[in-house]
Write a protein that holds these residues in place. Structure first.
Motif, PDB file in Angstrom:
ATOM      1  N   GLN A   1       1.703  -2.351   0.494  1.00 35.21           N
ATOM      2  CA  GLN A   1       1.299  -1.178   1.270  1.00 35.21           C
ATOM      3  C   GLN A   1       2.472  -0.216   1.432  1.00 35.21           C
ATOM      4  OE1 GLN A   1      -0.464  -3.337   4.695  1.00 35.21           O
ATOM      5  NE2 GLN A   1      -2.354  -2.256   4.151  1.00 35.21           N
ATOM      6  N   GLN A   2       2.157   1.084   1.438  1.00 31.06           N
ATOM      7  CA  GLN A   2       3.148   2.134   1.629  1.00 31.06           C
ATOM      8  C   GLN A   2       3.309   2.387   3.122  1.00 31.06           C
ATOM      9  OE1 GLN A   2       4.877   3.603  -0.988  1.00 31.06           O
ATOM     10  NE2 GLN A   2       3.860   2.003  -2.144  1.00 31.06           N
ATOM     11  N   VAL A   3       4.563   2.450   3.561  1.00 33.24           N
ATOM     12  CA  VAL A   3       4.855   2.645   4.984  1.00 33.24           C
ATOM     13  C   VAL A   3       5.910   3.724   5.176  1.00 33.24           C
ATOM     14  CG1 VAL A   3       4.249   0.280   5.654  1.00 33.24           C
ATOM     15  CG2 VAL A   3       6.601   0.802   4.995  1.00 33.24           C
ATOM     16  N   LEU A   4       5.996   4.184   6.419  1.00 30.63           N
ATOM     17  CA  LEU A   4       7.038   5.121   6.854  1.00 30.63           C
ATOM     18  C   LEU A   4       7.893   4.437   7.914  1.00 30.63           C
ATOM     19  CD1 LEU A   4       4.901   8.320   7.497  1.00 30.63           C
ATOM     20  CD2 LEU A   4       6.550   7.998   5.655  1.00 30.63           C
ATOM     21  N   ALA A   5       9.178   4.737   7.907  1.00 32.03           N
ATOM     22  CA  ALA A   5      10.063   4.249   8.964  1.00 32.03           C
ATOM     23  C   ALA A   5       9.823   5.096  10.211  1.00 32.03           C
ATOM     24  CB  ALA A   5      11.521   4.345   8.526  1.00 32.03           C
TER      25      ALA A   5
END
Length: 94
Positions: A13-17
């Motif tokens: 899955q693609q995530v953001l900090a």
């Protein structure tokens, strides 16, 4: 005994900090307390593990070649951000 918290996210899955991710000494080739990934940086979950003592999931996230261990509170799915932005604009999301 506290029940283990199940992982909310999965590998791939693609995530953001959500916060600046700081070197806690894990990366000796980077300065202590150096920012490894800035808030808003995008990454991909490459492994899901567990912090035994805290009994919670830990996500190994690849931020452009640097893999950083993250807690759920430190990341957000890119898809969730898109949904929140659409909802704030009054756009329905499928």
């Amino acid at each position: 005994m506290i029940e283990p918290r199940e992982p909310r996210y999965q590998w791939g899955q693609q995530v953001l900090a959500l916060v600046d991710l700081i070197n806690d000494g894990t990366y000796p080739d980077h300065e202590p307390n150096a920012i490894l990934a800035e808030v808003g940086s995008e990454g991909e979950i490459v492994q899901v593990g567990r912090h035994v003592e805290a009994n919670q999931p830990v996500y190994m996230v690849d931020f452009g070649g640097l893999v950083v261990g993250c807690l759920e509170e430190e990341i957000l799915l890119c898809m969730e951000l898109d949904q929140m932005l659409a909802q704030s604009r009054g756009v329905s999301v499928a």
